[in-house]
Design a protein around this motif. Structure first.
Motif, PDB file in Angstrom:
ATOM      1  N   MET A  27       0.158 -17.974  13.037  1.00 52.10           N
ATOM      2  CA  MET A  27      -0.070 -16.561  13.244  1.00 52.10           C
ATOM      3  C   MET A  27      -1.343 -16.160  12.509  1.00 52.10           C
ATOM      4  N   VAL A  28      -2.062 -15.199  13.080  1.00 56.67           N
ATOM      5  CA  VAL A  28      -3.283 -14.670  12.476  1.00 56.67           C
ATOM      6  C   VAL A  28      -3.171 -13.153  12.416  1.00 56.67           C
ATOM      7  N   GLU A  29      -3.611 -12.591  11.307  1.00 52.84           N
ATOM      8  CA  GLU A  29      -3.697 -11.132  11.172  1.00 52.84           C
ATOM      9  C   GLU A  29      -5.120 -10.800  10.761  1.00 52.84           C
ATOM     10  N   VAL A  30      -5.660  -9.741  11.340  1.00 50.65           N
ATOM     11  CA  VAL A  30      -7.031  -9.316  11.069  1.00 50.65           C
ATOM     12  C   VAL A  30      -6.980  -7.885  10.547  1.00 50.65           C
ATOM     13  N   PHE A  31      -7.665  -7.669   9.416  1.00 49.97           N
ATOM     14  CA  PHE A  31      -7.654  -6.373   8.756  1.00 49.97           C
ATOM     15  C   PHE A  31      -9.066  -5.808   8.680  1.00 49.97           C
ATOM     16  N   LYS A  32      -9.179  -4.513   8.855  1.00 52.23           N
ATOM     17  CA  LYS A  32     -10.406  -3.780   8.565  1.00 52.23           C
ATOM     18  C   LYS A  32     -10.299  -3.356   7.112  1.00 52.23           C
ATOM     19  N   THR A  33     -11.367  -3.603   6.331  1.00 52.00           N
ATOM     20  CA  THR A  33     -11.341  -3.253   4.913  1.00 52.00           C
ATOM     21  C   THR A  33     -12.604  -2.485   4.537  1.00 52.00           C
ATOM     22  N   ASN A  34     -12.640  -2.038   3.306  1.00 50.76           N
ATOM     23  CA  ASN A  34     -13.875  -1.442   2.775  1.00 50.76           C
ATOM     24  C   ASN A  34     -14.443  -2.279   1.628  1.00 50.76           C
ATOM     25  N   VAL A  35     -14.091  -3.569   1.594  1.00 50.20           N
ATOM     26  CA  VAL A  35     -14.658  -4.504   0.627  1.00 50.20           C
ATOM     27  C   VAL A  35     -16.092  -4.782   1.059  1.00 50.20           C
ATOM     28  N   ASN A  36     -17.056  -4.657   0.143  1.00 45.73           N
ATOM     29  CA  ASN A  36     -18.435  -4.892   0.547  1.00 45.73           C
ATOM     30  C   ASN A  36     -19.204  -5.846  -0.364  1.00 45.73           C
ATOM     31  N   LYS A  37     -18.564  -6.346  -1.409  1.00 42.76           N
ATOM     32  CA  LYS A  37     -19.237  -7.284  -2.322  1.00 42.76           C
ATOM     33  C   LYS A  37     -18.530  -8.634  -2.274  1.00 42.76           C
ATOM     34  N   ALA A  38     -19.328  -9.694  -2.239  1.00 38.67           N
ATOM     35  CA  ALA A  38     -18.773 -11.042  -2.192  1.00 38.67           C
ATOM     36  C   ALA A  38     -17.881 -11.330  -3.401  1.00 38.67           C
ATOM     37  N   GLU A  39     -18.261 -10.798  -4.564  1.00 45.63           N
ATOM     38  CA  GLU A  39     -17.462 -11.031  -5.776  1.00 45.63           C
ATOM     39  C   GLU A  39     -16.065 -10.428  -5.631  1.00 45.63           C
ATOM     40  N   ASP A  40     -15.997  -9.228  -5.054  1.00 41.68           N
ATOM     41  CA  ASP A  40     -14.694  -8.591  -4.835  1.00 41.68           C
ATOM     42  C   ASP A  40     -13.878  -9.374  -3.817  1.00 41.68           C
ATOM     43  N   ILE A  93       3.079 -13.602   8.484  1.00 40.22           N
ATOM     44  CA  ILE A  93       2.085 -13.135   7.515  1.00 40.22           C
ATOM     45  C   ILE A  93       2.606 -11.845   6.893  1.00 40.22           C
ATOM     46  N   ALA A  94       2.617 -11.788   5.600  1.00 43.85           N
ATOM     47  CA  ALA A  94       3.144 -10.643   4.858  1.00 43.85           C
ATOM     48  C   ALA A  94       2.077  -9.545   4.780  1.00 43.85           C
ATOM     49  N   SER A  95       1.883  -8.842   5.877  1.00 41.29           N
ATOM     50  CA  SER A  95       0.817  -7.841   5.986  1.00 41.29           C
ATOM     51  C   SER A  95       0.931  -6.745   4.940  1.00 41.29           C
ATOM     52  N   THR A  96       2.118  -6.264   4.706  1.00 38.44           N
ATOM     53  CA  THR A  96       2.318  -5.186   3.737  1.00 38.44           C
ATOM     54  C   THR A  96       1.891  -5.621   2.339  1.00 38.44           C
ATOM     55  N   GLN A  97       2.264  -6.840   1.960  1.00 36.91           N
ATOM     56  CA  GLN A  97       1.878  -7.338   0.645  1.00 36.91           C
ATOM     57  C   GLN A  97       0.369  -7.554   0.549  1.00 36.91           C
ATOM     58  N   LEU A  98      -0.251  -8.011   1.633  1.00 40.03           N
ATOM     59  CA  LEU A  98      -1.700  -8.203   1.627  1.00 40.03           C
ATOM     60  C   LEU A  98      -2.424  -6.876   1.459  1.00 40.03           C
ATOM     61  N   ILE A  99      -1.958  -5.858   2.167  1.00 38.25           N
ATOM     62  CA  ILE A  99      -2.551  -4.524   2.035  1.00 38.25           C
ATOM     63  C   ILE A  99      -2.367  -4.023   0.604  1.00 38.25           C
ATOM     64  N   SER A 100      -1.213  -4.290   0.010  1.00 38.69           N
ATOM     65  CA  SER A 100      -0.963  -3.882  -1.379  1.00 38.69           C
ATOM     66  C   SER A 100      -1.920  -4.563  -2.349  1.00 38.69           C
ATOM     67  N   ILE A 101      -2.206  -5.845  -2.125  1.00 36.67           N
ATOM     68  CA  ILE A 101      -3.153  -6.559  -2.990  1.00 36.67           C
ATOM     69  C   ILE A 101      -4.518  -5.877  -2.938  1.00 36.67           C
ATOM     70  N   LEU A 102      -4.962  -5.518  -1.752  1.00 34.64           N
ATOM     71  CA  LEU A 102      -6.249  -4.830  -1.633  1.00 34.64           C
ATOM     72  C   LEU A 102      -6.196  -3.473  -2.316  1.00 34.64           C
ATOM     73  N   GLN A 103      -5.116  -2.725  -2.112  1.00 32.26           N
ATOM     74  CA  GLN A 103      -4.997  -1.398  -2.722  1.00 32.26           C
ATOM     75  C   GLN A 103      -4.970  -1.486  -4.242  1.00 32.26           C
ATOM     76  N   GLU A 104      -4.308  -2.483  -4.790  1.00 26.90           N
ATOM     77  CA  GLU A 104      -4.265  -2.673  -6.242  1.00 26.90           C
ATOM     78  C   GLU A 104      -5.654  -2.936  -6.818  1.00 26.90           C
ATOM     79  N   ASN A 105      -6.555  -3.424  -5.976  1.00 19.99           N
ATOM     80  CA  ASN A 105      -7.935  -3.689  -6.394  1.00 19.99           C
ATOM     81  C   ASN A 105      -8.880  -2.561  -6.008  1.00 19.99           C
TER      82      ASN A 105
END
Length: 93
Positions: A1-14, A51-63
């Motif tokens: 399975m594949v999941e694709v997310f739109k994010t606002n991450v813009n730095k390679a380090e992040d 794929i645990a989409s909710t948890q992945l979104i939470s990881i991004l939100q925590e950052n």
């Protein structure tokens, strides 16, 4: 399975930090960012199931970042599966 997310991450380090955190909880996920895409794409592939989409979104939100699941008409990068089904209860954009 594949999941694709739109994010606002813009730095390679992040992006690298988030990938490390995802691999801590989900070591079998294949994860990458496409920061050159206007949607700052996060692609996640799991060969053996859900794929645990909710948890992945939470990881991004925590950052301090946002993430939403993209609609299934998005074209995958080379090497990724073409199964883009969206889990029930998750809205498409």
């Amino acid at each position: 399975m594949v999941e694709v997310f739109k994010t606002n991450v813009n730095k390679a380090e992040d992006a690298q930090k988030i990938i490390r955190q995802i691999h801590q909880d989900f070591e079998y996920y294949q994860v990458n960012f496409d920061l050159d895409d206007c949607d700052r794409i996060l692609r996640v592939q799991c060969l053996d199931g859900f794929i645990a989409s909710t948890q992945l979104i939470s990881i991004l939100q925590e950052n301090g970042f946002d993430a939403i699941i993209l609609a299934d008409d998005f074209q995958p990068a080379a090497g990724f599966s073409h199964d883009f089904s969206v889990p029930s209860g998750v809205s498409k954009i």
